[in-house]
Design an enzyme around this catalytic site. Structure first.
Site, PDB file in Angstrom:
ATOM      1  N   TYR A 102       2.359  -0.556   9.898  1.00  0.00           N
ATOM      2  CA  TYR A 102       1.182  -1.194  10.547  1.00  0.00           C
ATOM      3  C   TYR A 102       1.643  -1.397  11.890  1.00  0.00           C
ATOM      4  O   TYR A 102       2.802  -1.374  12.068  1.00  0.00           O
ATOM      5  CB  TYR A 102       1.178  -2.614  10.160  1.00  0.00           C
ATOM      6  CG  TYR A 102       0.389  -2.720   8.830  1.00  0.00           C
ATOM      7  CD1 TYR A 102      -1.004  -2.847   8.723  1.00  0.00           C
ATOM      8  CD2 TYR A 102       0.860  -3.062   7.435  1.00  0.00           C
ATOM      9  CE1 TYR A 102      -1.722  -2.620   7.608  1.00  0.00           C
ATOM     10  CE2 TYR A 102       0.392  -2.763   6.350  1.00  0.00           C
ATOM     11  CZ  TYR A 102      -1.079  -2.876   6.341  1.00  0.00           C
ATOM     12  OH  TYR A 102      -1.583  -2.949   5.160  1.00  0.00           O
TER      13      TYR A 102
ATOM     14  N   GLN B  57      -1.564   2.990  -5.191  1.00  0.00           N
ATOM     15  CA  GLN B  57      -2.589   3.900  -4.094  1.00  0.00           C
ATOM     16  C   GLN B  57      -3.876   3.648  -4.761  1.00  0.00           C
ATOM     17  O   GLN B  57      -5.041   3.668  -4.231  1.00  0.00           O
ATOM     18  CB  GLN B  57      -2.245   5.110  -3.712  1.00  0.00           C
ATOM     19  CG  GLN B  57      -1.152   4.820  -2.522  1.00  0.00           C
ATOM     20  CD  GLN B  57      -0.165   6.154  -2.043  1.00  0.00           C
ATOM     21  OE1 GLN B  57      -0.779   7.355  -2.556  1.00  0.00           O
ATOM     22  NE2 GLN B  57       0.543   5.962  -1.404  1.00  0.00           N
TER      23      GLN B  57
ATOM     24  N   ASP C 112      -5.858   0.664  -3.841  1.00  0.00           N
ATOM     25  CA  ASP C 112      -5.846   0.415  -2.275  1.00  0.00           C
ATOM     26  C   ASP C 112      -7.228   0.065  -1.919  1.00  0.00           C
ATOM     27  O   ASP C 112      -8.130   1.023  -1.387  1.00  0.00           O
ATOM     28  CB  ASP C 112      -5.195   1.430  -1.549  1.00  0.00           C
ATOM     29  CG  ASP C 112      -5.049   0.958  -0.076  1.00  0.00           C
ATOM     30  OD1 ASP C 112      -5.607  -0.131   0.209  1.00  0.00           O
ATOM     31  OD2 ASP C 112      -4.116   1.731   0.409  1.00  0.00           O
TER      32      ASP C 112
ATOM     33  N   SER D 212      -7.837   0.621   2.000  1.00  0.00           N
ATOM     34  CA  SER D 212      -8.083   2.168   2.517  1.00  0.00           C
ATOM     35  C   SER D 212      -9.332   2.519   1.824  1.00  0.00           C
ATOM     36  O   SER D 212     -10.082   3.385   2.777  1.00  0.00           O
ATOM     37  CB  SER D 212      -7.021   2.824   1.547  1.00  0.00           C
ATOM     38  OG  SER D 212      -5.718   2.700   2.324  1.00  0.00           O
TER      39      SER D 212
ATOM     40  N   ARG E 199       0.794  -1.364  -0.001  1.00  0.00           N
ATOM     41  CA  ARG E 199      -0.093  -0.229   0.012  1.00  0.00           C
ATOM     42  C   ARG E 199       0.837   1.225  -0.078  1.00  0.00           C
ATOM     43  O   ARG E 199       0.409   2.330  -0.438  1.00  0.00           O
ATOM     44  CB  ARG E 199      -0.901   0.092   1.039  1.00  0.00           C
ATOM     45  CG  ARG E 199      -1.893  -1.068   1.145  1.00  0.00           C
ATOM     46  CD  ARG E 199      -2.442  -1.429   2.681  1.00  0.00           C
ATOM     47  NE  ARG E 199      -3.636  -0.370   2.856  1.00  0.00           N
ATOM     48  CZ  ARG E 199      -3.899  -0.370   3.980  1.00  0.00           C
ATOM     49  NH1 ARG E 199      -3.647  -0.950   4.991  1.00  0.00           N
ATOM     50  NH2 ARG E 199      -5.122   0.626   4.195  1.00  0.00           N
TER      51      ARG E 199
HETATM   52  P1  NAD Z   1      -5.056  -1.531  10.544  1.00  0.00           P
HETATM   53  O1  NAD Z   1      -6.556  -1.404   9.806  1.00  0.00           O
HETATM   54  O2  NAD Z   1      -4.204  -2.365  10.259  1.00  0.00           O
HETATM   55  O3  NAD Z   1      -5.223  -0.945  12.012  1.00  0.00           O
HETATM   56  C1  NAD Z   1      -6.125   0.024  12.426  1.00  0.00           C
HETATM   57  C2  NAD Z   1      -5.147   0.876  13.509  1.00  0.00           C
HETATM   58  O4  NAD Z   1      -5.335   0.179  14.630  1.00  0.00           O
HETATM   59  C3  NAD Z   1      -3.559   1.133  13.109  1.00  0.00           C
HETATM   60  O5  NAD Z   1      -3.552   2.441  13.228  1.00  0.00           O
HETATM   61  C4  NAD Z   1      -3.032   0.339  13.980  1.00  0.00           C
HETATM   62  O6  NAD Z   1      -1.825   0.800  14.388  1.00  0.00           O
HETATM   63  C5  NAD Z   1      -4.081   0.327  15.367  1.00  0.00           C
HETATM   64  N1  NAD Z   1      -3.807  -0.816  16.188  1.00  0.00           N
HETATM   65  C6  NAD Z   1      -3.512  -2.131  15.784  1.00  0.00           C
HETATM   66  N2  NAD Z   1      -3.382  -2.815  16.935  1.00  0.00           N
HETATM   67  C7  NAD Z   1      -3.736  -1.940  18.128  1.00  0.00           C
HETATM   68  C8  NAD Z   1      -3.650  -1.956  19.536  1.00  0.00           C
HETATM   69  N3  NAD Z   1      -3.213  -3.356  20.060  1.00  0.00           N
HETATM   70  N4  NAD Z   1      -4.126  -0.927  20.003  1.00  0.00           N
HETATM   71  C9  NAD Z   1      -4.285   0.295  19.534  1.00  0.00           C
HETATM   72  N5  NAD Z   1      -4.228   0.351  18.317  1.00  0.00           N
HETATM   73  C10 NAD Z   1      -4.198  -0.703  17.272  1.00  0.00           C
HETATM   74  O7  NAD Z   1      -4.410   0.022   9.768  1.00  0.00           O
HETATM   75  P2  NAD Z   1      -4.558   0.738   8.605  1.00  0.00           P
HETATM   76  O8  NAD Z   1      -5.689   1.656   8.358  1.00  0.00           O
HETATM   77  O9  NAD Z   1      -4.658  -0.171   7.282  1.00  0.00           O
HETATM   78  O10 NAD Z   1      -3.369   1.590   8.455  1.00  0.00           O
HETATM   79  C11 NAD Z   1      -2.071   0.987   8.876  1.00  0.00           C
HETATM   80  C12 NAD Z   1      -0.921   1.847   8.520  1.00  0.00           C
HETATM   81  O11 NAD Z   1      -0.954   2.074   7.181  1.00  0.00           O
HETATM   82  C13 NAD Z   1      -1.213   3.377   8.889  1.00  0.00           C
HETATM   83  O12 NAD Z   1       0.132   3.954   9.193  1.00  0.00           O
HETATM   84  C14 NAD Z   1      -1.657   4.031   7.593  1.00  0.00           C
HETATM   85  O13 NAD Z   1      -1.243   5.501   7.621  1.00  0.00           O
HETATM   86  C15 NAD Z   1      -0.680   3.369   6.745  1.00  0.00           C
HETATM   87  N6  NAD Z   1      -1.220   3.152   5.407  1.00  0.00           N
HETATM   88  C16 NAD Z   1      -0.510   3.969   4.309  1.00  0.00           C
HETATM   89  C17 NAD Z   1      -0.958   4.211   3.015  1.00  0.00           C
HETATM   90  C18 NAD Z   1      -0.054   4.506   1.990  1.00  0.00           C
HETATM   91  O14 NAD Z   1       1.085   4.999   2.478  1.00  0.00           O
HETATM   92  N7  NAD Z   1      -0.760   4.975   0.919  1.00  0.00           N
HETATM   93  C19 NAD Z   1      -2.084   3.584   2.705  1.00  0.00           C
HETATM   94  C20 NAD Z   1      -2.928   3.058   3.606  1.00  0.00           C
HETATM   95  C21 NAD Z   1      -2.397   2.920   5.038  1.00  0.00           C
END
Ligand code: NAD
Length: 421
Positions: free
Chosen positions: A256, A156, A159, A162, A150
């Site tokens: 993550y 993107q 994705d 997202s 991602r």
């Molecule tokens: P996710 O669905 O994997 O998890 C949701 C959130 O829960 C995350 O922020 C994670 O840190 C948090 N989490 C997990 N276990 C936890 C716990 N035990 N206690 C508290 N919080 C907890 O996350 P996501 O929405 O898929 O995003 C993951 C990462 O990927 C983020 O940093 C996001 O910014 C990044 N991301 C980047 C891109 C990109 O660069 N284009 C795209 C999508 C996501």
């Protein structure tokens, strides 16, 4: 199951000889089949009429099952106006080269898929390993959108995690507000003053940030909490407070969260138990595909919440949820009067927008895999290496091979990280 002979780009010849040709050297037009989703409660559709329009204008054939988009507000007429052809389900499955789906297919579709066909979707590969190995053996190309790298900027537009998390997060704010028996904003009226609701969003990734934005717009006082310290800036930029976790170094690879140790889990549950008594609305988003989600709101914490409090658990699944006792797709009210909403597929509650965004993701994948009328699987490409799980009779994704305890393919990269943990 055989291994592909090399990692050079390979192609699938479009199987149907009955399709129109778009140009002399481009082969028969690719057929894309749009089916009604069959999972209980699923209201989305994998391709909306505007995406169908783009495909037909590009010379693709789009077959649509009658009623496929109805629950997402897309009538059959909108698809036919876009140049798609209404076709019985069995004919779509038989004739289509590409079948985009929202979720893992039902048994009937799984059985009917055949060599040369491409299945694209959020198919939860780590939870469906046996079925995917079977599809691979039968020559079906499986594309799992969860496995997209991602952070690659060119990925993107594909994705889907997202796009669907955004929809789910936004919807979570709305669902919480609707279930809450009081005002969210501060209200000063002639009949008295209402204090604003206090909301906390646990897990401030894509869904969590959208939930914060929605709750802020509705007037709640919002706090974000995450084990990734890096999310503080994102939370604060939305005007919310950030509750620092004692496991603030919980970031793992690729942005993550990493798996918490048992000691960290205990510490975290303790600190959340102390903090959460003060909140009226709790939204949890720590969903871990294929794994048991971490329990962040324990039974004891639930008991300590005020009557009328609302928990919306986006981490809910058949493996459990982030909130003790949450049941995916169900709303329960505890003996203490706390509403717990199991909402693991909440994007389905915003079916038109979620489907539109998902269809854009699917279009980007189709454009990447089939820029012309032949499916090209370039196993030297980082996006393809990850999202294409099976091709040419073999499991090609390194992580899925690893999970199936298959030897790595010759020259293959180490398994990519595929799930948050
Ligand atoms: P996710 O669905 O994997 O998890 C949701 C959130 O829960 C995350 O922020 C994670 O840190 C948090 N989490 C997990 N276990 C936890 C716990 N035990 N206690 C508290 N919080 C907890 O996350 P996501 O929405 O898929 O995003 C993951 C990462 O990927 C983020 O940093 C996001 O910014 C990044 N991301 C980047 C891109 C990109 O660069 N284009 C795209 C999508 C996501």
């Amino acid at each position: 199951m055989t291994s592909p002979a090399s990692t050079a780009p390979r192609s699938i010849t479009v199987p149907s000889s009955t399709q129109p040709h778009t140009s002399a050297d481009d082969g028969p037009a690719l057929t894309v089949g749009v089916l009604a989703e069959t999972a209980a409660g699923e209201r989305r559709v994998a391709l909306d009429p505007s995406a169908a329009d783009r495909l037909t204008k590009a010379g693709r054939v789009v077959l649509v099952e009658s009623g496929a988009g109805t629950d997402a507000t897309f009538e059959d007429a909108a698809y036919t106006a876009a140049g798609a052809i209404l076709t019985p389900r069995t004919q779509i499955i038989a004739k289509s080269t590409i079948i985009p789906v929202m979720r893992f297919p039902d048994a009937e579709l799984l059985k009917a898929l055949r060599s040369g066909q491409v299945l694209i979707g959020l198919i939860d590969p780590m939870n469906n390993l046996t079925a995917i190995a079977d599809l691979a053996t039968r020559g079906v190309t499986v594309v799992a959108l969860e496995l997209l790298p991602r952070t690659l900027s060119r990925a993107q537009s594909m994705d889907a995690l997202s796009s669907q998390s955004s929809a789910a997060g936004y919807r979570a704010g709305i669902v919480a507000a609707a279930a809450y028996a009081r005002y969210l904003p501060m209200m000063i009226t002639a009949a008295g003053t209402a204090t604003p609701a206090k909301a906390i969003v646990i897990g401030t990734g894509v869904a969590g940030l959208q939930a914060i934005g929605t709750l802020k717009r509705l007037g709640a006082v919002v706090t974000g909490y995450d084990v990734r310290a890096a999310s503080r800036g994102e939370v604060e930029s939305l005007g919310a407070k950030f509750l620092t976790s004692s496991v603030a170094q919980g970031a793992g690879a690729g942005g993550y969260a990493r798996a918490m140790t048992d000691a960290e889990k205990k510490t975290q549950q303790g600190e959340l138990a102390r903090a959460l008594v003060d909140f009226d609305i709790i939204i949890t988003t720590a969903k871990v595909p294929g794994r048991t989600p971490p329990e962040l709101v324990s039974a004891a914490t639930l008991k300590s919440l005020r009557a009328g409090s609302v928990c919306v658990d986006l981490g809910s699944s058949d493996k459990g949820g982030n909130v003790s006792g949450s049941v995916d797709g169900k709303t329960t009210v505890t003996a203490e009067g706390v509403t717990v909403i199991g909402a693991g597929e909440l994007a389905s509650g915003l079916p038109a927008s979620a489907s539109q965004m998902y269809a854009r993701n699917v279009l980007a994948v189709i454009a990447s895999l089939a820029p012309k009328n032949v499916i090209m699987v370039d196993q030297t490409d980082e996006v393809t290496q990850n999202v294409v799980v099976s091709f040419d009779g073999a499991i090609t994704n390194a992580s899925v091979r690893n999970a199936l305890k298959l030897d790595p393919l010759p020259g293959a990269a180490a398994p990519a990280k595929v799930t948050a943990s």
